[in-house]
Design a protein around this motif. Structure first.
Motif, short mmCIF file in Angstrom:
data_model
loop_
_atom_site.label_atom_id
_atom_site.label_comp_id
_atom_site.label_asym_id
_atom_site.label_seq_id
_atom_site.Cartn_x
_atom_site.Cartn_y
_atom_site.Cartn_z
N GLY A 1 -0.12 -1.84 5.98
CA GLY A 1 0.13 -1.12 7.23
C GLY A 1 -1.07 -0.30 7.64
N ASP A 2 -0.86 0.98 7.83
CA ASP A 2 -1.94 1.88 8.26
C ASP A 2 -2.68 2.52 7.09
N ILE A 3 -2.35 2.12 5.85
CA ILE A 3 -2.96 2.74 4.67
C ILE A 3 -3.82 1.70 3.96
N PRO A 4 -5.14 1.78 4.11
CA PRO A 4 -6.03 0.76 3.54
C PRO A 4 -5.84 0.53 2.04
N CYS A 5 -5.57 1.55 1.28
CA CYS A 5 -5.45 1.42 -0.18
C CYS A 5 -4.21 0.66 -0.61
#
Length: 163
Positions: A89-93
């Motif tokens: 989603g919006d969290i690269p990690c």
């Protein structure tokens, strides 16, 4: 082989290992080439027993890959399948990949035995196409057959499926 860090992804069951071996179509063969590794992608076939895993690859009758095997037959094999992105989603990690993979170490040999070459080439065609082909002595004589036998203790398989 070294212990796997992510034990939750390790595959030890025969079915899971066979799924990877059957679904992957390209094997990467890593060879020693002086100061740098030399990696070449190849079509392959395999035979799997409780004690060992044997890979068969074909090659031209001469070339750099065969020269390197003759100098140092110690090789590493990598193959993978079912690679796809797992979204974070919006969290690269949180991004990752789904996959199945196998890494093995063994000794390569260039087979000159006609019967083994025919057997290996038949297995290769079945693995790559799902069909059986007649391979005769003339066909087998036109290529080299590389065989890598790997002990069960010298390969690891792992898988990550999307949740």
């Amino acid at each position: 082989m070294e212990k796997m860090r992510r034990k939750d992804r390790e595959l030890t069951d025969r079915e899971g290992i066979l799924r990877i071996l059957d679904r992957a179509k390209i094997l990467r063969l890593a060879l020693f080439d002086g100061d740098y590794p030399y990696v070449v992608p190849l079509h392959y076939a395999y035979e799997f027993s409780d004690e060992s895993l044997s890979f068969y690859m074909h090659s031209a009758r001469e070339g750099h890959k065969l020269d390197l095997i003759r100098k140092n037959p110690k090789v590493c094999i990598e193959l993978d399948c079912d690679v796809s992105l797992i979204s974070g989603g919006d969290i690269p990690c949180r991004y990752g990949s789904a996959y199945g993979s196998l890494i093995a170490r063994g000794r390569a040999e260039i087979s000159e035995d006609e019967a083994e070459k025919i057997k290996g080439l038949k297995l290769l065609m079945r693995n790559q196409t799902g069909r059986d082909f007649d391979i005769d002595e003339r066909m087998a004589a036109s290529v080299s057959l590389i065989k890598v036998k790997v002990r069960a203790a010298d390969f690891t398989a792992k898988s990550r499926m999307p949740s």
